[in-house]
Scaffold this motif. Structure first.
Motif, mmCIF file in Angstrom:
data_model
loop_
_atom_site.group_PDB
_atom_site.id
_atom_site.type_symbol
_atom_site.label_atom_id
_atom_site.label_comp_id
_atom_site.label_asym_id
_atom_site.label_seq_id
_atom_site.Cartn_x
_atom_site.Cartn_y
_atom_site.Cartn_z
ATOM 1 N N PRO A 276 -8.157 -23.323 -13.258
ATOM 2 C CA PRO A 276 -8.091 -24.758 -13.206
ATOM 3 C C PRO A 276 -6.858 -24.979 -12.457
ATOM 4 C CG PRO A 276 -7.721 -23.775 -15.500
ATOM 5 C CD PRO A 276 -8.385 -22.828 -14.768
ATOM 6 N N ALA A 277 -7.021 -26.435 -11.982
ATOM 7 C CA ALA A 277 -5.585 -26.835 -11.225
ATOM 8 C C ALA A 277 -4.474 -27.444 -12.025
ATOM 9 C CB ALA A 277 -6.299 -27.896 -10.233
ATOM 10 N N PHE B 218 -11.627 -24.422 -19.056
ATOM 11 C CA PHE B 218 -11.380 -25.640 -18.125
ATOM 12 C C PHE B 218 -11.373 -25.341 -16.750
ATOM 13 C CE2 PHE B 218 -8.190 -24.491 -22.111
ATOM 14 C CZ PHE B 218 -8.892 -25.665 -22.990
ATOM 15 N N GLY B 219 -12.056 -23.970 -16.264
ATOM 16 C CA GLY B 219 -12.005 -24.130 -14.700
ATOM 17 C C GLY B 219 -13.428 -24.676 -14.368
ATOM 18 N N ASP B 220 -13.535 -24.789 -12.981
ATOM 19 C CA ASP B 220 -14.673 -25.302 -12.240
ATOM 20 C C ASP B 220 -15.579 -24.161 -12.014
ATOM 21 O OD1 ASP B 220 -13.526 -27.919 -12.281
ATOM 22 O OD2 ASP B 220 -12.551 -27.737 -10.332
ATOM 23 N N VAL C 81 2.991 -31.370 -11.626
ATOM 24 C CA VAL C 81 2.013 -32.759 -11.377
ATOM 25 C C VAL C 81 3.052 -33.936 -11.223
ATOM 26 C CG1 VAL C 81 0.570 -34.394 -12.309
ATOM 27 C CG2 VAL C 81 0.141 -31.831 -12.368
ATOM 28 N N ARG C 82 4.285 -33.917 -12.077
ATOM 29 C CA ARG C 82 5.163 -35.006 -12.405
ATOM 30 C C ARG C 82 5.817 -35.242 -10.838
ATOM 31 N NH1 ARG C 82 8.967 -32.845 -15.727
ATOM 32 N NH2 ARG C 82 9.869 -31.903 -13.763
ATOM 33 N N TRP D 262 -0.646 -21.300 -7.151
ATOM 34 C CA TRP D 262 -1.141 -21.681 -8.562
ATOM 35 C C TRP D 262 -1.597 -20.810 -9.339
ATOM 36 C CZ3 TRP D 262 0.766 -24.036 -12.606
ATOM 37 C CH2 TRP D 262 -0.183 -24.199 -13.672
ATOM 38 N N GLU D 263 -2.561 -20.284 -9.153
ATOM 39 C CA GLU D 263 -3.473 -19.255 -9.879
ATOM 40 C C GLU D 263 -2.433 -18.212 -10.287
ATOM 41 O OE1 GLU D 263 -7.222 -18.155 -8.279
ATOM 42 O OE2 GLU D 263 -7.007 -16.070 -8.978
ATOM 43 N N CYS D 264 -1.762 -17.542 -9.249
ATOM 44 C CA CYS D 264 -0.762 -16.502 -9.401
ATOM 45 C C CYS D 264 0.284 -16.691 -10.431
ATOM 46 C CB CYS D 264 -0.003 -16.032 -8.177
ATOM 47 S SG CYS D 264 0.873 -14.619 -8.222
ATOM 48 N N LEU D 265 0.694 -17.820 -10.259
ATOM 49 C CA LEU D 265 1.983 -18.310 -10.922
ATOM 50 C C LEU D 265 1.580 -18.551 -12.622
ATOM 51 C CD1 LEU D 265 5.042 -20.753 -10.310
ATOM 52 C CD2 LEU D 265 3.569 -21.293 -12.172
#
Length: 277
Positions: free
Chosen positions: A144-145, A131-133, A177-178, A103-106
């Motif tokens: 961020p996820a 927005f990141g942790d 997410v959807r 996800w981070e890469c995409l």
DNA sequence: GTCCAGGCATCTA
DNA sequence: TAGATGCATGGA
């Protein structure tokens, strides 16, 4: 600054790898590099060729993240023999393809459209910062996820400097997410099917899909074609191919490590500004 | 001020 | 299927 554990790292150049446009969050401070392998902090330096010194993180994690198990000597044997490719190899010897979280890469490459490497870094850092942790022992937040991004509005992302890319990133996050889709769960898919799944996401076309295949899914024959690779190809072949056609040609021509060849050519062209004669 | 960047989505022929 | 165009931003 105090030293740390030493480990062997043959055929590896930390700086070239971190500055080759794969990840966009590494920070150099007093000779030490601060990197996040997903949510795991790595603080390390390369005191001499062939070795690494680690202050934070395990050697095992570093070996995994920086793909120190890739057979670089064998990979170099597959490189083309023309003078430009040889110069690219010699100029970037020790560059390795990093194993990134999918996800981070995409997400970072969705924001990369028509942006220079330095700009991609600015956007990535802003998104992480806002927005990141936070991660204990790290200089930057974790990316961020998808759920976190999906809950934002487009204005919040535009405020990170994304411009029209904000809608793409938001769309990709919301689609994942959807559909309840976890990108990490797609690792067992064959490359063609995986590519199709990636390209179905908003903001993901052939180039970004190939970046994710290469940098996150370890499909080392995938060839991202950006403006630099396009220029190199035109200079070498003196005829016009569409970017996807060029990517397919390069994979056939250069074989199972075509993505490595691409990365060396890209980095050489971008950093020297030189093209094949 | 002008040019360009690790492209993609959309429209047109 | 192939080619043209709009899209935002920031550094050189």
């Amino acid at each position: 600054m105090a030293g740390g554990r030493s480990m062997a790292a043959g055929d590896f150049d930390l700086r070239v790898t971190l500055e080759s446009g794969q990840i966009f969050h590494a920070i150099e401070e007093d000779g030490w590099w601060w990197v996040l392998a997903g949510r795991e902090p790595l603080v390390l330096r390369q005191p001499a060729p062939g070795s690494l010194e680690m202050r934070t993180g395990s050697p095992r994690l570093a070996r995994r993240y920086f793909s120190l198990d890739h057979p670089l000597g064998e990979i170099y044997e597959t490189f083309p023999r023309d003078s430009y490719s040889r110069a690219a190899l010699e100029g970037s010897r020790g560059l390795r393809i990093i194993r990134q979280p999918a996800w981070e890469c995409l997400a970072t490459f969705v924001t990369s459209s028509m942006k220079q490497v330095a700009h991609i870094r600015l956007m990535s850092m802003a998104i992480r910062q806002r927005f990141g942790d936070p991660v204990s022992g790290a200089r930057v937040n974790a990316y961020p996820a998808p759920e976190r991004i999906a809950a934002l509005d487009e204005a919040a992302l535009r405020a990170c400097g994304l411009g029209f890319r904000a809608g793409h990133l938001l769309g990709a996050a919301r689609a994942l997410v959807r559909d309840g889709k976890d990108l990490e769960s797609l690792r067992s898919l064959p490359t063609a099917g995986l590519r199709a799944r990636l390209e179905a996401l908003p903001g993901v076309g052939p180039k970004v899909a190939n970046c994710v295949l290469l940098f996150a899914y370890e499909r080392l024959d995938a060839v991202p074609v950006d403006v630099w690779i396009g220029r190199i190809a035109r200079a070498m072949r003196r005829r016009k191919l569409s970017a996807p056609a060029l990517a397919r040609f390069a994979t056939r021509r250069f074989g199972p490590y075509a993505g490595y060849v691409q990365q060396y050519l890209f980095h050489h062209a971008r950093t020297t500004g030189r093209l094949p004669a």
